[in-house]
Design a protein around this motif. Structure first.
Motif, PDB file in Angstrom:
ATOM      1  N   GLU A  77       0.807  -1.213   0.000  1.00 49.48           N
ATOM      2  CA  GLU A  77       0.000   0.000   0.000  1.00 49.48           C
ATOM      3  C   GLU A  77       0.844   1.270   0.000  1.00 49.48           C
ATOM      4  OE1 GLU A  77      -3.235   0.383  -0.260  1.00 49.48           O
ATOM      5  OE2 GLU A  77      -3.619  -1.774  -0.430  1.00 49.48           O
ATOM      6  N   LYS A  78       1.989   1.253   0.658  1.00 49.31           N
ATOM      7  CA  LYS A  78       2.823   2.443   0.817  1.00 49.31           C
ATOM      8  C   LYS A  78       4.215   2.225   0.234  1.00 49.31           C
ATOM      9  CE  LYS A  78      -0.313   4.788   3.014  1.00 49.31           C
ATOM     10  NZ  LYS A  78      -0.885   6.038   2.445  1.00 49.31           N
ATOM     11  N   LEU A  79       4.286   1.614  -0.923  1.00 53.25           N
ATOM     12  CA  LEU A  79       5.589   1.304  -1.520  1.00 53.25           C
ATOM     13  C   LEU A  79       6.344   2.576  -1.889  1.00 53.25           C
ATOM     14  CD1 LEU A  79       7.622  -0.735  -2.590  1.00 53.25           C
ATOM     15  CD2 LEU A  79       6.343  -0.797  -4.736  1.00 53.25           C
ATOM     16  N   GLU A  80       5.681   3.523  -2.509  1.00 54.43           N
ATOM     17  CA  GLU A  80       6.351   4.752  -2.925  1.00 54.43           C
ATOM     18  C   GLU A  80       6.826   5.553  -1.722  1.00 54.43           C
ATOM     19  OE1 GLU A  80       7.217   5.489  -5.922  1.00 54.43           O
ATOM     20  OE2 GLU A  80       6.270   3.671  -6.704  1.00 54.43           O
ATOM     21  N   GLU A  81       6.043   5.569  -0.647  1.00 55.26           N
ATOM     22  CA  GLU A  81       6.466   6.272   0.563  1.00 55.26           C
ATOM     23  C   GLU A  81       7.686   5.607   1.182  1.00 55.26           C
ATOM     24  OE1 GLU A  81       2.215   7.452  -0.036  1.00 55.26           O
ATOM     25  OE2 GLU A  81       3.449   5.655  -0.290  1.00 55.26           O
ATOM     26  N   ILE A  82       7.705   4.275   1.181  1.00 54.88           N
ATOM     27  CA  ILE A  82       8.861   3.551   1.736  1.00 54.88           C
ATOM     28  C   ILE A  82      10.100   3.802   0.892  1.00 54.88           C
ATOM     29  CG2 ILE A  82       9.763   1.244   2.201  1.00 54.88           C
ATOM     30  CD1 ILE A  82       6.890   0.403   2.866  1.00 54.88           C
ATOM     31  N   LYS A  83       9.930   3.885  -0.402  1.00 52.96           N
ATOM     32  CA  LYS A  83      11.071   4.141  -1.274  1.00 52.96           C
ATOM     33  C   LYS A  83      11.610   5.560  -1.129  1.00 52.96           C
ATOM     34  CE  LYS A  83      10.627   2.830  -5.522  1.00 52.96           C
ATOM     35  NZ  LYS A  83      10.015   2.601  -6.854  1.00 52.96           N
ATOM     36  N   SER A  84      10.829   6.454  -0.563  1.00 51.14           N
ATOM     37  CA  SER A  84      11.292   7.835  -0.388  1.00 51.14           C
ATOM     38  C   SER A  84      12.258   7.997   0.780  1.00 51.14           C
ATOM     39  CB  SER A  84      10.100   8.771  -0.185  1.00 51.14           C
ATOM     40  OG  SER A  84       9.439   8.489   1.040  1.00 51.14           O
ATOM     41  N   PHE A  85      12.337   7.018   1.688  1.00 48.09           N
ATOM     42  CA  PHE A  85      13.248   7.121   2.825  1.00 48.09           C
ATOM     43  C   PHE A  85      14.693   7.000   2.344  1.00 48.09           C
ATOM     44  CE2 PHE A  85       9.452   5.399   5.155  1.00 48.09           C
ATOM     45  CZ  PHE A  85       9.188   6.584   5.823  1.00 48.09           C
ATOM     46  N   ARG A  86      15.532   7.887   2.841  1.00 50.40           N
ATOM     47  CA  ARG A  86      16.937   7.916   2.452  1.00 50.40           C
ATOM     48  C   ARG A  86      17.815   7.694   3.677  1.00 50.40           C
ATOM     49  NH1 ARG A  86      18.035  11.205  -2.359  1.00 50.40           N
ATOM     50  NH2 ARG A  86      16.090  11.619  -3.443  1.00 50.40           N
TER      51      ARG A  86
END
Length: 428
Positions: free
Chosen positions: A170-179
């Motif tokens: 559900e939150k794949l794009e948000e998880i990928k935004s973490f640096r």
């Protein structure tokens, strides 16, 4: 006069309201309208006390109504308290609190936060998090990216998604935004070799990951080959990896373990429950090439207790999980449909949460295959008497390591830069 009689009639129809005297200016003179007499009198008005509003009338204080898109009445500009006598008392909030609340309501419109003070940015993040701005589908992602671009590991340094594959979907794009994550736990998520998140692990944004837990994710040799290709060929990606858990992945064989030899900084490795054919050869290979020693006892690095979600966005991840759990709650209409299927004799498939206990028997059958790198291994041994002999041993070890390095580099020239590797790298 007819106009005055009409007004008097209206006043008689609404006589239940105590409106008080009404003055009318006509032909340069001031007249008072007397509702009881039904006419207009040209007398000097006598003031008397009257109530402007009825007893049932109430007043509500609202601000910024013209800038409120959701038509919500704003009452958070004041702090309401009670005195000792029980009277309601309010005081205005500080200008900083008002500005912080306004920016957090419109956090998705921020252009950039780079160079902004961290102390104020943390308060801004908390204010937006309390308003659940990061749970919104489109604006939440845009707002979260502004924070991660500016503050990196402060937003989130450790992320635990163990057995939370629904949150990942559900939150794949948000998880990928973490640096700048240093710890990432994806255990028991059944991601597979082709998942987009595993491909994201090879990007430069996650080159800071030092602890990666991929237990029970249906990985095979092809997945390890894709994950290690940037490290083997370009010396980028997961080059700083220290702890790696690949247990309970039966499709990983001896060939896949060979791809892990590119992780030179690796200190702990768990390959229990994998499909190794020659375990002794793999143990010797790991010890000779990257210095990992087989552990006879379970290591505490793989008990999953050290990996927790830490950072500003800790509550945000919990909000995501709560939203997913709310969406998974069975509804009344679905329950009635399931009852109807059981009545007609049709089987109803129930999707249960996949737990890591399903693959534990495979781990016990293959044995404990956890490895660690010995650090300062001579610190607990007695001192050597012959100093000259110790120098000779050191020289011999250096020569042996040099020969091993030459053999390894010569093999890499023929193995790493293959056509398949270049085709794989061209996809990034």
């Amino acid at each position: 006069q007819s106009w005055a009689r009409g007004m008097s009639y209206c006043l008689h129809s609404e006589s239940h309201l105590d409106t008080g005297p009404i003055y009318v200016r006509e032909n340069g003179k001031l007249h008072v309208v007397n509702p009881g007499a039904g006419g207009v009198q040209n007398v000097t008005p006598k003031t008397r006390p009257f109530s402007l509003f009825s007893r049932s009338f109430s007043v509500e204080l609202c601000m910024n109504r013209e800038d409120d898109r959701a038509r919500r009445q704003r009452t958070d500009h004041f702090i309401f308290t009670y005195t000792k006598e029980g009277n309601l008392r309010y005081s205005a909030k500080s200008l900083f609190s008002l500005v912080l609340g306004y920016i957090s309501d419109n956090v998705d419109h921020i252009d950039s936060l780079i160079g902004f003070p961290e102390q104020i940015a943390e308060k801004l993040f908390s204010a937006a998090e309390a308003r659940q701005k990061f749970t919104e589908p489109v604006t939440g992602l845009r707002a979260l990216q502004k924070f991660t671009e500016a503050y990196g590991s402060l937003v989130l340094c450790s992320l635990c998604l163990r057995n939370r594959y629904l949150v990942i979907s559900e939150k794949l794009e948000e998880i990928k935004s973490f640096r700048e994550l240093t710890c990432l736990d994806l255990s028991c998520c059944k991601l597979g070799d082709e998942h987009e998140l595993l491909e994201h692990l090879t990007k430069e944004a996650l080159s800071s990951v030092k602890r990666l837990l991929l237990k029970d994710n249906s990985l095979s040799d092809a997945g390890l080959r894709r994950m290690t290709a940037p490290v083997r060929v370009l010396k980028k990606g997961l080059e700083n990896l220290l702890v790696l858990d690949l247990s309970c992945n039966p499709k990983i064989t001896d060939v896949g373990i060979g791809y892990l030899l590119s992780f030179k900084k690796l200190n702990c490795l768990d390959i229990s429950g994998t499909g190794l054919k020659d375990v002794d050869a793999v143990i010797k290979r790991l010890q000779m090439q990257i210095g990992l020693v087989h552990s006879k006892v379970p290591l505490k690095e793989f008990d999953h207790s050290n990996c927790k979600t830490e950072g500003w966005a800790e509550q945000t991840v919990l909000q995501w999980e709560q939203a997913v759990m709310e969406a998974m709650k069975p509804q009344d209409n679905l329950r009635s449909r399931a009852a109807a299927l059981r009545f007609y004799g049709k089987t109803h498939r129930i999707e249960e949460v996949v737990k890591c206990t399903l693959v534990e028997p495979e781990t016990k059958a293959s044995g404990n295959l956890q490895f660690y790198k010995e650090k300062v291994q001579n610190c607990h041994l007695p001192l050597k008497k012959e100093v000259a002999g110790s120098h000779e041993l050191k020289n011999n070890k250096k020569r042996a390591l040099a020969e091993q390095e030459r053999e390894r580099t010569s093999k890499q020239k023929h193995l790493c830069l293959t056509v398949e590797d270049w085709d794989l790298l061209n996809t990034y």
